[in-house]
Motif scaffolding. Structure first.
Motif, short mmCIF file in Angstrom:
data_model
loop_
_atom_site.label_atom_id
_atom_site.label_comp_id
_atom_site.label_asym_id
_atom_site.label_seq_id
_atom_site.Cartn_x
_atom_site.Cartn_y
_atom_site.Cartn_z
N LEU A 83 4.23 37.67 15.01
CA LEU A 83 5.19 36.62 15.83
C LEU A 83 4.65 35.32 15.85
O LEU A 83 3.28 35.02 15.97
CB LEU A 83 5.15 36.69 17.59
CG LEU A 83 5.84 38.37 17.75
CD1 LEU A 83 5.78 38.89 19.20
CD2 LEU A 83 6.78 38.61 17.22
N PRO A 84 5.72 33.98 15.95
CA PRO A 84 5.02 32.36 16.13
C PRO A 84 4.92 32.62 17.95
O PRO A 84 4.39 33.05 18.38
CB PRO A 84 6.84 32.09 15.70
CG PRO A 84 7.25 33.27 16.50
CD PRO A 84 7.04 34.22 16.35
N PHE A 106 -1.46 38.99 13.42
CA PHE A 106 -1.95 38.05 12.06
C PHE A 106 -0.71 37.07 12.09
O PHE A 106 0.91 37.27 12.05
CB PHE A 106 -1.96 38.61 11.24
CG PHE A 106 -0.74 39.31 10.78
CD1 PHE A 106 0.30 39.85 10.10
CD2 PHE A 106 -1.29 41.17 11.28
CE1 PHE A 106 1.43 40.81 9.37
CE2 PHE A 106 -0.28 41.73 11.20
CZ PHE A 106 1.23 41.89 10.12
N PRO A 107 -1.01 35.80 11.73
CA PRO A 107 -0.28 34.38 11.39
C PRO A 107 1.27 34.66 11.15
O PRO A 107 1.31 35.62 9.59
CB PRO A 107 -0.42 33.59 11.33
CG PRO A 107 -1.99 34.18 11.07
CD PRO A 107 -2.13 34.79 10.51
N VAL A 108 2.65 34.18 11.32
CA VAL A 108 3.85 34.58 10.19
C VAL A 108 3.43 33.55 9.65
O VAL A 108 2.52 32.76 9.51
CB VAL A 108 5.45 33.88 11.42
CG1 VAL A 108 5.03 34.87 12.26
CG2 VAL A 108 5.12 32.43 11.61
N GLY A 109 4.11 33.69 8.47
CA GLY A 109 4.21 33.53 7.08
C GLY A 109 3.09 33.71 6.07
O GLY A 109 3.08 33.82 4.94
N GLU A 132 13.26 36.97 11.96
CA GLU A 132 13.79 35.35 11.15
C GLU A 132 12.87 34.83 11.90
O GLU A 132 13.08 34.29 13.27
CB GLU A 132 14.87 35.29 11.50
CG GLU A 132 14.84 33.94 10.45
CD GLU A 132 17.27 34.07 10.16
OE1 GLU A 132 16.93 33.12 9.21
OE2 GLU A 132 17.58 34.69 10.32
N HIS A 133 12.14 34.04 10.31
CA HIS A 133 10.90 33.46 11.37
C HIS A 133 11.05 31.84 10.17
O HIS A 133 10.55 32.07 9.60
CB HIS A 133 9.91 33.04 12.09
CG HIS A 133 9.27 31.92 12.63
ND1 HIS A 133 9.67 31.12 13.92
CD2 HIS A 133 7.86 31.30 11.85
CE1 HIS A 133 8.78 30.30 13.51
NE2 HIS A 133 7.33 29.78 13.13
N ARG A 134 11.84 30.62 10.36
CA ARG A 134 11.11 29.33 9.36
C ARG A 134 11.82 30.62 7.75
O ARG A 134 11.21 30.35 6.71
CB ARG A 134 10.03 29.10 9.40
CG ARG A 134 10.30 28.21 10.76
CD ARG A 134 8.43 27.29 10.87
NE ARG A 134 7.81 26.54 9.75
CZ ARG A 134 8.43 25.26 9.00
NH1 ARG A 134 9.37 24.93 10.08
NH2 ARG A 134 8.20 25.36 8.18
N ASP A 135 12.54 31.11 8.03
CA ASP A 135 13.08 31.80 5.88
C ASP A 135 11.90 32.78 5.77
O ASP A 135 12.19 33.72 4.21
CB ASP A 135 12.63 30.64 4.97
CG ASP A 135 13.97 29.10 5.54
OD1 ASP A 135 14.53 29.66 5.71
OD2 ASP A 135 13.74 28.09 4.70
N LEU A 263 4.01 25.71 20.43
CA LEU A 263 4.47 24.96 19.42
C LEU A 263 5.47 26.76 18.87
O LEU A 263 4.16 26.97 17.82
CB LEU A 263 3.98 23.80 19.10
CG LEU A 263 3.51 22.95 19.45
CD1 LEU A 263 3.43 21.10 18.74
CD2 LEU A 263 4.88 22.74 20.73
N ASP A 264 5.59 26.81 18.59
CA ASP A 264 6.34 27.62 17.34
C ASP A 264 6.22 27.83 16.12
O ASP A 264 5.80 28.24 15.54
CB ASP A 264 7.60 28.25 17.71
CG ASP A 264 8.15 27.43 16.78
OD1 ASP A 264 8.56 26.17 16.63
OD2 ASP A 264 10.42 28.04 16.46
N HIS A 265 5.92 26.08 15.44
CA HIS A 265 5.40 25.43 14.35
C HIS A 265 5.13 24.54 14.43
O HIS A 265 5.56 23.71 14.59
CB HIS A 265 6.70 25.12 13.34
CG HIS A 265 6.12 25.09 12.16
ND1 HIS A 265 5.39 25.60 11.17
CD2 HIS A 265 6.76 23.88 11.69
CE1 HIS A 265 5.21 25.34 10.50
NE2 HIS A 265 6.66 24.23 10.08
N PHE A 266 3.93 24.09 14.28
CA PHE A 266 3.06 22.76 14.40
C PHE A 266 3.86 21.95 13.35
O PHE A 266 4.02 21.53 11.52
CB PHE A 266 1.56 22.86 13.85
CG PHE A 266 0.94 21.46 13.44
CD1 PHE A 266 0.66 20.87 14.80
CD2 PHE A 266 1.06 20.86 12.47
CE1 PHE A 266 0.15 19.60 14.46
CE2 PHE A 266 0.61 20.02 12.21
CZ PHE A 266 -0.18 18.81 13.62
#
Length: 561
Positions: A83-84, A106-109, A132-135, A263-266
């Protein structure tokens, strides 16, 4: 079947840290509940949705715990979490702790192949993932994966977005009755979380930590950076699912009753906005992230609210970045030397700019309430005298239980009496300060001569036209490997390879260690854990053969036998 997670430390040593008060001897959810009861309306999480207080968070944790228990999640089960950085990741952390299950974040992506490796080896029975998270469509990908993994019984899909057919919808689980939940109260010395580290292995390493090792050992690390005992407000630029991020839920919330700013994404702009808006007491990130923020501040001249500390870990910190960060943030810069494997040492709050030696920023004074550190012979593990360079080994309250499903790693990286072998070379000076001088394995071998990328990076970072730099080895048919410098230039200033090599000569670095290729990039690629992606840079250099080559720096150095 539940994966076996055994403790490689002597039981009497582990219990001694409970007896002397070093570790709290409570499971993470019980610690969190004590914080919630003590301050019902303290803000626990600040994310894109706004504020969430301890009481509201606890209600959500209990709802999820009831829902997961209804799926059959039991004490000792391993459950993946992808999860973010937002409140849902915190809810999942605490719900699994309350069930006595073992979280495997474990990190998204990270791709499905790595997820399969982790979940299969850890015998994960379920995984909680973003729709869904950043495609990325992690829930759907993991559902497809579960069909070939009989142990993986459930995929919990977390919105926004509709849960794929065949998954359990997070929104449905969260409708459970929180009044029906009775916590499991697991043994504080049992496994609570599995940390993931790529390290130098072919597959990611997984390291099991107990409740006491997280809240006690790692909790004592953060306690040393809270001068007045006030609950901290920590801005985590790194993913909570990373090893560095394990200081989030278990430490900031459960141990210290603080607030997580997420932050859900840096991005550097989002990070600076969070500092302005939420005025965190502690900002935690890797040096590359801070350099990106500093570049934005250089352009605007803005002054930020002053935190208590800027904590940088996950990668070596150079003197130039440390000095610039101390000036821009107006607070002590803390160099954190640590790893998922079980080592921690930092420079503390006594210095605004952390002390340096001839090799760069020092690692600081080891804290036995976190991890005692010794210098040992790499072959015999025997302790070496003060000042001697050897392998850094560590043992203390934060020491993990074991590697997960990897007896070969236990044998390689743990001594018979439980010390963690870091693979790093260093020494302790007469004042007890730890100095890290290199890696046993992290070297580029050019024609039989060893080159430390970290040593070259430290010197290049002081070049006035260099904003950030990573050095990697690239294959070469003649020399085996050659060193390449991947440089982010300062605005409007692009150094040439010859200029960089002249700078290294001025700094006293011998010619045979100079980079022979230069790759200029707008920004360094980051791994999902927020560290510079050396593999991606190496791949680009390998494909991009016209990247600037240097004149041959001379014959290879003779290698001592």
């Amino acid at each position: 079947m539940t994966v076996e997670l055994h403790d490689l430390l002597p039981a009497e040593l582990r219990r001694s840290w409970v007896v002397d008060g070093t570790c709290p001897d409570l499971d993470l959810y019980s610690l969190f509940r004590a914080r919630q009861i003590a301050n019902l309306h303290q803000t626990a999480v600040l994310d894109a949705k706004g504020k969430l207080c301890y009481t509201a968070l606890d209600r959500k944790v209990r709802c999820l715990a009831v829902g997961l228990r209804g799926l059959g999640i039991r004490p000792g089960d391993v459950v993946g979490v992808q999860l973010p950085n937002n409140r849902n990741a915190v809810i999942a952390d605490l719900a699994l702790a309350a069930l006595g299950a073992v979280a495997l974040p474990f990190p998204v992506g990270r791709g499905v192949l790595e997820a399969e490796c982790l979940l299969r080896r850890a015998e994960g029975v379920a995984v909680i993932a973003a729709v869904e998270h950043r495609d990325f469509h992690h829930a759907a990908d993991l559902l497809a994966l579960s069909r070939s993994m009989p142990a993986l019984r459930h995929v919990v899909a977390v919105g926004p977005g509709a849960a794929p057919e065949g998954t359990a919808a997070w929104s449905e689980l969260m409708r459970s009755d929180p009044q029906a939940f009775v916590p499991a109260r697991p043994d504080p010395d049992s496994a609570a979380r599995i940390l993931v580290s790529s390290g130098s292995e072919a597959e990611p390493k997984m390291i099991a930590y107990s409740h006491n090792a997280l809240a006690g050992g790692r909790g004592n690390f953060l306690a040393s950076l809270i001068p007045d005992g006030t609950p901290p407000r920590c801005l985590f630029l790194v993913p909570l699912a990373s090893a560095f991020g394990s200081n989030g839920t278990a430490v900031t919330l459960a141990r210290h009753g603080g607030t997580l700013v997420l932050l859900d994404h840096f991005t550097p702009d989002a990070a600076l906005a969070a500092v302005r808006e939420h005025e965190p007491t502690h900002v935690l990130g890797v040096p590359t992230m801070i350099r990106m923020m500093l570049e934005r501040l250089d352009a605007t001249g803005e002054r930020l609210p002053v935190p208590t500390a800027l904590v940088m870990g996950g990668a070596p910190l150079d003197e130039t970045t440390a000095e610039a960060a101390a000036k821009a943030f107006g607070c002590p810069v803390v160099n954190l030397y640590g790893s998922a494997d079980g080592v921690n040492c930092h420079t503390g709050l006594a210095h605004t700019v952390p002390p340096t030696d001839g090799t760069g920023v020092v690692a600081g004074h080891p804290d036995p309430r976190v991890a005692e550190i010794r210098i040992a012979d790499p072959d015999t593990h025997a302790a070496l005298p003060g000042g001697a360079v050897g392998e850094i080994i560590s043992r203390g309250p934060m020491t993990p239980l074991c590697y997960v499903a990897a007896p070969d790693l236990d044998a390689r990286y743990r001594t018979p009496d439980g010390w963690v072998r870091t693979g790093d070379l260093g020494y302790l000076d007469p004042d007890g300060v730890l100095h890290v001088v290199g890696r046993l394995k992290d070297i580029v071998i050019r024609g039989g001569a060893n080159i430390s990328p970290a040593e070259v990076e430290r010197q290049l970072s002081s070049h006035p036209q260099v904003c950030d730099v990573v050095c990697v080895g690239v294959p070469d048919p003649l020399m085996g490997e050659r060193l390449a410098a991947c440089v982010v230039p300062r605005s409007g200033q692009t150094p040439t390879l010859e200029e960089l090599r002249a700078h290294l000569t001025d700094r006293g670095l011998e010619r045979q260690k100079h980079p022979e290729r230069l790759l200029v990039v707008d920004a360094l690629p980051l791994t999902p854990a927020g560290k510079p992606d050396r593999a991606a840079l190496r791949e680009r250099l390998t494909a991009d053969l016209p990247a600037t080559p240097a004149a041959d720096p001379g014959p290879p150095l003779a290698q001592a036998s």
